[in-house]
Write an enzyme that holds these catalytic residues in place. Structure first.
Site: not given
Ligand code: NDP
Length: 499
Positions: A245, A279
């Protein structure tokens, strides 16, 4: 490292992840950072718990999940306050988020048995002597990686469905919202205390990466498109299936027969709720020429009334301080490219807040139209007709949700949007309808949470055929005779050879 930092930016302090309020810098939570070995151990423990949980059957799990749902409902204000402190989200927005999550737990718990349970499948003339059986069996352990912007709704959108399907879940909350993630895990443990069925591992992105490589049966990721690609690459190493997602840049289309007051109300809420950090938030609007000026006027009138601040305001702080630079860049870029400011503008960015900003006539090539802004900003562009609106809305590689306001053509327009979801005469409502699948296309990811499709994401189809009579026309055996094969040829022509 000590914990002196920009409010809201998580830090590692003495082996602990510390989250803080983006508005005040107040500490919200402190949790030991997991090593890759800790993640592996958590998944091992969850694997044993998964056997016990699956053994409860749909009825046993339903009863426990409904008790968890009741606990969340009773403590909704407490959780909303934590969401508010840790991420800066206004309490009323947090209440709406949690209520939506509770509805998803309720629906998943009540419907998992019907959707995933064993059932007989009709046979056809060919193989008529067999019956078919189908059921969806759990993966064992599902890894859930969540973002910070909806720290209750997004993990639960995957976890509730995965749990109802019979899986254990290991959650890696965003580093910005670990306390909310841990609260969910602790509240679940109050209801299901026997085994670690829902657990959390905390840390930065590398902990998420370790979860991808930990041998989970499936990985459900919600976050940015860039991270989704890393998650998929890591999971590819072990052929671990993924549900992604990812981000969006959702458009609203306002057609000539739209109710403009309703459209403006939904637009302002869809774009500015949670300070635009959604999102499926409305980031671009295409309004047809005859209604454009009136619509823009109504949007501005509503948006300029909104209050901005830490407590009791409509719009809270930007949760991730680094996002302020992105928002500022998009506003500057839009203006530099010839866009007009009708509300807010460059001065609207006053860290940690961004005041509502509405930009019109912004070139489609500018970052404000093409990239995810994730702030309380909005572009509104004039289009000749609905066809041009659809063409522009569909021009990006993102395809998450969308909204259409209008009467006669609205549903037809919604169907033409290249997106996984759309709301007609409202905004974002598909997210709260637990019976509807949720997910995107293109750069917004693939797979579906919510609804029947969301339950099936967390079960593997298991197909069984069972003989109930001797075969009159033997085919799948070396015992067949040349006469049998001749009859098969005749049957093939008879059954399928005509049109
Ligand atoms: P990120 O992609 O930065 O992070 C998402 C999660 O992935 C966090 O828990 C993060 O950890 C983790 N993560 C980071 N690097 C890695 C890796 N290499 N491998 C595995 N996991 C990793 O997104 P955001 O948290 O900034 O969220 C915002 C984004 O989410 C926006 O683009 C938004 O549109 C999207 N979103 C999509 C939704 C949907 O349903 N389609 C709903 C809500 C949001 P850490 O935080 O510790 O870096």
């Amino acid at each position: 490292m000590t914990a002196v930092h920009v409010p809201g930016t998580p830090v590692i302090d003495d082996g602990h992840l510390v989250s803080t309020s983006p508005a005040t810098g107040e500490e919200a939570g402190r949790f030991p950072v997991a090593t890759a070995d800790d993640v592996a151990r958590a998944v091992d423990r969850a694997r044993a718990a998964a056997d016990w949980w699956a053994g409860l059957g749909f009825t046993g799990r339903r009863e426990r999940l409904l008790r968890w749902r009741a606990l969340l409902a009773r403590r909704i204000e407490e959780l909303a306050q934590l969401v508010h402190v840790e991420g800066g989200k206004p309490v009323p927005d947090a209440i709406v988020e949690i209520l939506t999550a509770i509805e998803h737990i309720d629906w998943a718990a009540r419907n998992a048995g019907r959707v995933l349970g064993p059932r007989r499948v009709r046979s056809r003339l060919i193989l008529a002597e067999f019956t078919g059986h189908l059921e969806y069996q759990p993966y064992g352990v599902v890894g859930v990686i969540g973002p910070w912007n909806y720290p209750v709704f997004t993990p639960i959108g995957s976890a509730a469905y995965a749990l109802a399907a019979g899986n254990a879940v290991v959650l890696k909350p965003s580093e910005y919202t670990p306390a909310v993630g841990q609260w969910l895990v602790d509240s679940f443990a109050e209801v299901v205390g026997e085994q670690p069925v829902l657990t959390a591992v905390h840390g930065l992105g590398d902990v998420g990466a370790a979860l991808c490589r930990s041998g989970v049966g499936k990985l459900a990721f919600t976050g940015s498109t860039a991270t989704a690609k890393k998650v998929m690459a890591a999971c590819a190493e072990t052929l671990t299936p993924v549900l992604l997602e990812a981000g969006g840049k959702d458009a609203m289309i306002v057609d000539s027969d739209a109710d403009l007051d309703a459209a403006a109300e939904a637009c302002v809420w869809g774009a500015l709720t949670n300070a635009g950090q959604t999102c499926i938030g409305i980031e671009r609007v295409y309004a047809v020429d005859p209604v454009f000026d009136a619509f823009v006027g109504k949007v501005v009138a509503k948006a300029e009334r909104l209050t901005v601040g830490a407590e009791g305001a409509d719009i809270g702080p930007i949760t991730m301080p680094s996002q302020l630079d992105v928002i500022r860049r998009h506003i500057d870029d839009a203006i530099g490219a010839g866009g007009r400011v009708v509300l807010g503008g460059p001065d609207a960015v006053r860290p940690p807040y961004v005041h509502p900003t509405v930009l019109v006539d912004v070139p489609e090539s500018s970052a404000a139209v093409r990239e995810e802004t994730f702030g309380p900003t909005l572009t509104i562009n004039r289009v000749r007709d609905a066809d041009e609106a659809v063409r522009r809305a569909n021009a990006l590689s993102y395809g998450l949700g969308g909204s259409v306001f209008g009467r006669r053509r609205a549903v037809a327009i919604a169907r033409r949007l290249r997106s996984g979801m759309a709301s007609v005469n409202s905004a974002l409502t598909f997210a709260g309808m637990s019976t509807l699948p949720f997910g995107g296309v293109g750069d917004s990811g693939f797979g579906r949470i919510h609804g029947e499709d969301g339950l099936r994401e967390f079960g593997r189809a298991k197909s069984i055929t069972r003989r109930r009579a001797r075969s009159l026309l033997p085919s799948m055996t070396f015992e067949r005779t040349p006469a049998d094969v001749a009859r098969l040829v005749k049957a093939a022509k008879l059954m399928y050879g005509r049109r």
